[in-house]
Structures are given as structure tokens and as C-alpha cells.
Design an enzyme around this catalytic site. Structure first.
Site, PDB file in Angstrom:
ATOM      1  N   ARG A  14       0.857  -1.177   0.000  1.00 35.98           N
ATOM      2  CA  ARG A  14       0.000   0.000   0.000  1.00 35.98           C
ATOM      3  C   ARG A  14       0.901   1.236   0.000  1.00 35.98           C
ATOM      4  O   ARG A  14       2.084   1.163   0.354  1.00 35.98           O
ATOM      5  CB  ARG A  14      -0.898  -0.004   1.225  1.00 35.98           C
ATOM      6  CG  ARG A  14      -1.909  -1.134   1.248  1.00 35.98           C
ATOM      7  CD  ARG A  14      -2.493  -1.319   2.639  1.00 35.98           C
ATOM      8  NE  ARG A  14      -3.162  -0.117   3.114  1.00 35.98           N
ATOM      9  CZ  ARG A  14      -3.500   0.102   4.390  1.00 35.98           C
ATOM     10  NH1 ARG A  14      -3.197  -0.796   5.320  1.00 35.98           N
ATOM     11  NH2 ARG A  14      -4.124   1.216   4.739  1.00 35.98           N
ATOM     12  N   SER A  16       0.412   4.114   1.742  1.00 38.54           N
ATOM     13  CA  SER A  16       0.437   4.964   2.933  1.00 38.54           C
ATOM     14  C   SER A  16       1.868   5.029   3.452  1.00 38.54           C
ATOM     15  O   SER A  16       2.696   4.155   3.181  1.00 38.54           O
ATOM     16  CB  SER A  16      -0.479   4.396   4.017  1.00 38.54           C
ATOM     17  OG  SER A  16       0.081   3.220   4.586  1.00 38.54           O
ATOM     18  N   LYS A  86      -2.161  -7.575  11.710  1.00 40.33           N
ATOM     19  CA  LYS A  86      -3.525  -7.301  12.186  1.00 40.33           C
ATOM     20  C   LYS A  86      -4.477  -7.034  11.031  1.00 40.33           C
ATOM     21  O   LYS A  86      -5.694  -7.074  11.215  1.00 40.33           O
ATOM     22  CB  LYS A  86      -3.537  -6.138  13.185  1.00 40.33           C
ATOM     23  CG  LYS A  86      -3.244  -4.772  12.614  1.00 40.33           C
ATOM     24  CD  LYS A  86      -3.282  -3.715  13.696  1.00 40.33           C
ATOM     25  CE  LYS A  86      -2.985  -2.330  13.153  1.00 40.33           C
ATOM     26  NZ  LYS A  86      -4.018  -1.846  12.212  1.00 40.33           N
ATOM     27  N   ASP A  87      -3.954  -6.767   9.823  1.00 46.33           N
ATOM     28  CA  ASP A  87      -4.793  -6.517   8.655  1.00 46.33           C
ATOM     29  C   ASP A  87      -5.001  -7.758   7.799  1.00 46.33           C
ATOM     30  O   ASP A  87      -5.699  -7.698   6.786  1.00 46.33           O
ATOM     31  CB  ASP A  87      -4.175  -5.416   7.777  1.00 46.33           C
ATOM     32  CG  ASP A  87      -4.200  -4.056   8.440  1.00 46.33           C
ATOM     33  OD1 ASP A  87      -5.059  -3.843   9.312  1.00 46.33           O
ATOM     34  OD2 ASP A  87      -3.352  -3.210   8.097  1.00 46.33           O
ATOM     35  N   THR A 130     -11.661   6.192  17.035  1.00 47.51           N
ATOM     36  CA  THR A 130     -10.942   4.947  16.790  1.00 47.51           C
ATOM     37  C   THR A 130     -11.573   4.246  15.603  1.00 47.51           C
ATOM     38  O   THR A 130     -12.776   4.381  15.345  1.00 47.51           O
ATOM     39  CB  THR A 130     -10.957   4.013  18.008  1.00 47.51           C
ATOM     40  OG1 THR A 130     -10.318   2.776  17.658  1.00 47.51           O
ATOM     41  CG2 THR A 130     -12.370   3.704  18.461  1.00 47.51           C
ATOM     42  N   SER A 132     -11.561   0.964  15.375  1.00 53.51           N
ATOM     43  CA  SER A 132     -11.665  -0.424  15.800  1.00 53.51           C
ATOM     44  C   SER A 132     -12.806  -0.653  16.779  1.00 53.51           C
ATOM     45  O   SER A 132     -12.899   0.018  17.809  1.00 53.51           O
ATOM     46  CB  SER A 132     -10.333  -0.830  16.452  1.00 53.51           C
ATOM     47  OG  SER A 132     -10.465  -1.953  17.266  1.00 53.51           O
ATOM     48  N   LEU A 133     -13.686  -1.627  16.476  1.00 59.59           N
ATOM     49  CA  LEU A 133     -14.715  -2.015  17.423  1.00 59.59           C
ATOM     50  C   LEU A 133     -14.101  -2.636  18.672  1.00 59.59           C
ATOM     51  O   LEU A 133     -14.671  -2.539  19.760  1.00 59.59           O
ATOM     52  CB  LEU A 133     -15.686  -3.006  16.774  1.00 59.59           C
ATOM     53  CG  LEU A 133     -16.601  -2.444  15.678  1.00 59.59           C
ATOM     54  CD1 LEU A 133     -17.483  -3.552  15.122  1.00 59.59           C
ATOM     55  CD2 LEU A 133     -17.456  -1.303  16.201  1.00 59.59           C
ATOM     56  N   ARG A 134     -12.954  -3.278  18.521  1.00 58.50           N
ATOM     57  CA  ARG A 134     -12.244  -3.847  19.681  1.00 58.50           C
ATOM     58  C   ARG A 134     -11.886  -2.739  20.663  1.00 58.50           C
ATOM     59  O   ARG A 134     -12.141  -2.850  21.873  1.00 58.50           O
ATOM     60  CB  ARG A 134     -10.972  -4.575  19.211  1.00 58.50           C
ATOM     61  CG  ARG A 134     -10.045  -5.011  20.352  1.00 58.50           C
ATOM     62  CD  ARG A 134      -8.715  -5.486  19.801  1.00 58.50           C
ATOM     63  NE  ARG A 134      -8.016  -4.446  19.073  1.00 58.50           N
ATOM     64  CZ  ARG A 134      -7.258  -3.507  19.617  1.00 58.50           C
ATOM     65  NH1 ARG A 134      -7.113  -3.446  20.940  1.00 58.50           N
ATOM     66  NH2 ARG A 134      -6.637  -2.611  18.879  1.00 58.50           N
ATOM     67  N   ARG A 135     -11.286  -1.669  20.163  1.00 57.34           N
ATOM     68  CA  ARG A 135     -10.928  -0.546  21.043  1.00 57.34           C
ATOM     69  C   ARG A 135     -12.183   0.118  21.593  1.00 57.34           C
ATOM     70  O   ARG A 135     -12.250   0.460  22.777  1.00 57.34           O
ATOM     71  CB  ARG A 135     -10.084   0.477  20.275  1.00 57.34           C
ATOM     72  CG  ARG A 135      -8.717  -0.048  19.844  1.00 57.34           C
ATOM     73  CD  ARG A 135      -7.935   1.014  19.085  1.00 57.34           C
ATOM     74  NE  ARG A 135      -6.683   0.479  18.558  1.00 57.34           N
ATOM     75  CZ  ARG A 135      -6.324   0.519  17.277  1.00 57.34           C
ATOM     76  NH1 ARG A 135      -7.121   1.084  16.387  1.00 57.34           N
ATOM     77  NH2 ARG A 135      -5.177   0.002  16.879  1.00 57.34           N
ATOM     78  N   ARG A 152     -11.595   6.906  10.426  1.00 56.48           N
ATOM     79  CA  ARG A 152     -10.975   6.177   9.324  1.00 56.48           C
ATOM     80  C   ARG A 152      -9.846   7.001   8.723  1.00 56.48           C
ATOM     81  O   ARG A 152      -9.693   8.180   8.985  1.00 56.48           O
ATOM     82  CB  ARG A 152     -12.006   5.866   8.239  1.00 56.48           C
ATOM     83  CG  ARG A 152     -13.054   4.829   8.588  1.00 56.48           C
ATOM     84  CD  ARG A 152     -12.471   3.428   8.736  1.00 56.48           C
ATOM     85  NE  ARG A 152     -11.547   3.099   7.668  1.00 56.48           N
ATOM     86  CZ  ARG A 152     -11.897   2.734   6.428  1.00 56.48           C
ATOM     87  NH1 ARG A 152     -13.173   2.655   6.107  1.00 56.48           N
ATOM     88  NH2 ARG A 152     -10.984   2.450   5.521  1.00 56.48           N
ATOM     89  N   GLY A 153      -9.055   6.340   7.870  1.00 58.35           N
ATOM     90  CA  GLY A 153      -7.948   7.007   7.194  1.00 58.35           C
ATOM     91  C   GLY A 153      -6.617   6.464   7.642  1.00 58.35           C
ATOM     92  O   GLY A 153      -6.514   5.754   8.640  1.00 58.35           O
ATOM     93  N   ASN A 154      -5.569   6.788   6.874  1.00 61.71           N
ATOM     94  CA  ASN A 154      -4.237   6.338   7.273  1.00 61.71           C
ATOM     95  C   ASN A 154      -3.771   7.130   8.495  1.00 61.71           C
ATOM     96  O   ASN A 154      -4.460   8.018   8.991  1.00 61.71           O
ATOM     97  CB  ASN A 154      -3.250   6.441   6.101  1.00 61.71           C
ATOM     98  CG  ASN A 154      -3.071   7.866   5.599  1.00 61.71           C
ATOM     99  OD1 ASN A 154      -3.043   8.816   6.376  1.00 61.71           O
ATOM    100  ND2 ASN A 154      -2.955   8.028   4.294  1.00 61.71           N
ATOM    101  N   THR A 157      -3.719  10.924   8.266  1.00 59.77           N
ATOM    102  CA  THR A 157      -5.072  11.471   8.196  1.00 59.77           C
ATOM    103  C   THR A 157      -5.714  11.502   9.574  1.00 59.77           C
ATOM    104  O   THR A 157      -6.370  12.483   9.972  1.00 59.77           O
ATOM    105  CB  THR A 157      -5.939  10.637   7.240  1.00 59.77           C
ATOM    106  OG1 THR A 157      -5.371  10.693   5.920  1.00 59.77           O
ATOM    107  CG2 THR A 157      -7.371  11.155   7.196  1.00 59.77           C
ATOM    108  N   ARG A 158      -5.537  10.442  10.349  1.00 67.20           N
ATOM    109  CA  ARG A 158      -6.115  10.388  11.689  1.00 67.20           C
ATOM    110  C   ARG A 158      -5.515  11.463  12.586  1.00 67.20           C
ATOM    111  O   ARG A 158      -6.234  12.133  13.340  1.00 67.20           O
ATOM    112  CB  ARG A 158      -5.899   9.002  12.299  1.00 67.20           C
ATOM    113  CG  ARG A 158      -6.599   7.903  11.543  1.00 67.20           C
ATOM    114  CD  ARG A 158      -6.373   6.553  12.190  1.00 67.20           C
ATOM    115  NE  ARG A 158      -6.647   5.477  11.240  1.00 67.20           N
ATOM    116  CZ  ARG A 158      -6.677   4.200  11.558  1.00 67.20           C
ATOM    117  NH1 ARG A 158      -6.448   3.823  12.805  1.00 67.20           N
ATOM    118  NH2 ARG A 158      -6.926   3.287  10.652  1.00 67.20           N
ATOM    119  N   CYS A 245     -13.706  -7.661  11.373  1.00 66.65           N
ATOM    120  CA  CYS A 245     -13.845  -6.276  11.834  1.00 66.65           C
ATOM    121  C   CYS A 245     -15.177  -6.050  12.538  1.00 66.65           C
ATOM    122  O   CYS A 245     -15.341  -5.082  13.268  1.00 66.65           O
ATOM    123  CB  CYS A 245     -13.735  -5.323  10.649  1.00 66.65           C
ATOM    124  SG  CYS A 245     -12.072  -5.153  10.029  1.00 66.65           S
TER     125      CYS A 245
END
Length: 310
Positions: A14, A16, A86-87, A130, A132-135, A152-154, A157-158, A245
Site C-alpha cells: 500500500r 500509505s 492485524k490486517d 478509533t 476499531s470495534l475492539r478498542r 478512518r484514514g491512514n 489522516t487520523r 472487523c
């Protein structure tokens, strides 16, 4: 050149900044092993990078970040792809294989804010972002008075959205910040007790086509058996529970000599219900430990949580 050594390896990645860092890191390691080899990067924009207006769980999950890279492997434009573990989906597409699991940086989450020192310092109603639903589930369980919203975003961006004031704080993987030399942005590294990490977080994986045995041989020196044991156990938990996810799930393994200790949880997104469990055993039994932990989580209520999420 010795025919047992590569002449040219193309890495699909990718575009990013973090993904490029990871690809360059593997490139440097390959050049240490094979100085005469020509190692090139093939930068690509994936569907996961393009869709930024919806939560990842709603648009197809983490596989969106690697599909285009796998297409490049399939048609011969690239030889290998470098991923954040993780991806990587729990089920690798037929015809592909994880050639090795390499370096693991910090597996933990990082709290980043321009105003607050920790989640506990944030007053009611302040906004945490965040992806992530985990977080999200863990923050909501510990700090139900905070407003947790999608981000969202790299990485750049975040951080920009945080700096623009769209969020009071954000939580993201510490490894990415460290790898890009942004240590000063980390206000606090969240312990496993505060935020159990994502499966494989901080580890790098290298994927190639299954019918390329020469690549498997060339990449073998990059494999880290201890990291692989930990990640294997973590992924086994997620695979057994059909983790994606859309499922707030975390699993984190630690090694003490030959002993592997694995913790995991499954939760509702709002943190109102959480099943937790832990298992330990020989590092060589990493897969079995992960499967056993998944069964223990089911016994602790994961089945009902999974049913509620359907």
C-alpha cells in the site's frame, strides 16, 4: 550469481507512509541477506484506502487492504506483499501463503491527545476516535461517559483530524507511531489490561504465491519463530470465533521461555457485555492453545455475544 539466491524481488505495498516504511524495512533486510539482489517496491492504492466515509466493519473488513496486492502477486507484477498482521484475514485466499512472520514492534494501543494525558483524564462527553470495534468496546466498558466515534484514514489522516479538533483524543496502534518516528505523539501506551491488543498487532507478515517454493526458501531467514508462535495463538482464537472487523475481539500472547500465556476477550461494541479468558501451555502448541482459549471464551458467554451480533 548463485542460482540459489534471488536476482530480483518486487514487493507489493500500500502507498500509505506506514505501509511504505514496512515495505522498505523488509527491503533493507532482504538486501542484507542478498546484496546483489534488485529489490523494488510496487506501490498500490487498495479499496480499503479509498473508502473512508464508512466504518471498515461495514464495507468488507480488513481484506479490502490486501486484495489488490494479491492480484499483483497473481499476475506476476510482484513477488511478495508485506502486511501488518492485524490486517491479514484469518483465512488466506487459496493459492497464497504467509511465507513468514517477521518483526514485531509494540503490540499495544496508544492514547494520543493534544489536551489530555489519558482516557481517565477526559471529562464526560469528550470525543474519542478509533477505527476499531475492539478498542471501542473496551473504552466504552471502562469509560462509559466518553463519546466514542469512528475514525478512518491512514495514520497521517487520523492525526490531522485530531489536530483539527474533530476529536479530543484518538486511540491507534503504538507500533505505527514508533515506526514513523512519532514517539512524541504517544501520550500513553495502553497496557494489555487497559486495552487488550488486536490479533497480530505490531507484527509484520510476508505473503507470496503458494507455487513459489524458491521465495519460501529465500524468505525463511526473515521468519521469527517466537513472534510466529504468539501470532499463531492469537490468530487461532479469532479464526475459531469467526473473528472479523465486525466482532470486537482481542487476543494477546506473551512468551516466557518455552511457556506461552494467551489472553482474549469478545464483547458487544458498546462494552455492555464482555467474555474474558486466558490459557497457557508450550509455545510449540500455539495453535492448540488458541483453540482452547476460544472454547473457554464460548463457555464464558461468547456464544451469546456472537448471537447478539448476527
Amino acid at each position: 550469481m548463485n542460482p540459489s539466491t534471488p536476482e530480483r524481488i518486487v514487493i507489493a505495498t500500500r502507498e500509505s507512509r506506514l505501509a511504505l516504511w514496512q515495505a522498505e524495512h523488509i527491503r533493507a533486510r532482504l538486501l542484507q541477506l542478498y546484496p546483489a539482489c534488485q529489490v523494488e517496491l510496487l506501490g498500490m492504492t487498495t479499496r480499503g484506502d479509498r473508502i473512508l466515509d464508512r466504518p471498515l466493519a461495514k464495507v468488507g473488513g480488513k481484506g479490502l487492504f490486501i486484495k489488490e496486492l494479491e492480484t499483483a502477486l497473481l499476475d506476476g507484477r510482484a513477488d511478495i506483499a508485506v502486511h501488518s498482521m492485524k490486517d491479514v484475514p484469518m483465512a488466506i485466499e487459496p493459492g497464497f501463503v504467509l511465507a513468514c512472520i517477521s518483526d514485531r514492534d509494540s503490540p499495544f494501543d496508544a492514547f494520543v491527545s493534544n489536551r489530555y494525558e489519558s482516557l481517565a483524564d477526559m471529562p464526560p462527553g469528550t470525543v474519542v476516535g478509533t477505527s476499531s470495534l475492539r478498542r471501542q468496546s473496551q473504552i466504552c466498558a471502562r469509560h462509559p461517559y466518553l463519546a466514542v466515534t469512528s475514525l478512518r484514514g491512514n495514520l497521517d489522516t487520523r492525526l490531522r483530524k485530531l489536530d483539527e479538533g474533530q476529536y479530543d483524543a484518538i486511540v491507534l496502534a503504538e507500533a505505527g507511531l514508533r515506526r514513523l518516528g512519532m514517539d512524541e505523539r504517544v501520550r500513553a501506551a495502553l497496557t494489555a489490561e487497559e486495552s487488550l491488543p488486536a490479533v497480530g498487532q505490531g507484527a509484520l507478515g510476508i505473503e507470496c504465491r503458494e507455487d513459489r517454493p524458491e521465495l519460501l526458501a529465500w524468505l525463511a531467514p526473515l521468519h521469527d519463530a517466537s513472534v510466529a508462535a504468539r501470532v499463531t495463538a492469537e490468530r487461532a482464537v479469532s479464526r475459531a470465533l469467526a473473528g472479523s472487523c465486525e466482532l470486537p475481539l482481542g487476543a494477546y500472547a506473551e512468551l516466557d521461555g518455552e511457556r506461552l500465556w494467551l489472553r482474549g476477550f469478545v464483547a458487544l461494541p458498546d462494552g455492555s457485555r464482555i467474555a474474558r479468558a486466558e490459557r497457557s501451555g508450550r509455545a510449540g502448541d500455539a495453535e492448540a492453545i488458541g483453540l482452547a482459549l476460544a472454547e473457554e471464551l464460548r463457555a464464558q458467554g461468547a456464544e451469546e455475544i456472537l448471537a447478539a451480533l448476527d
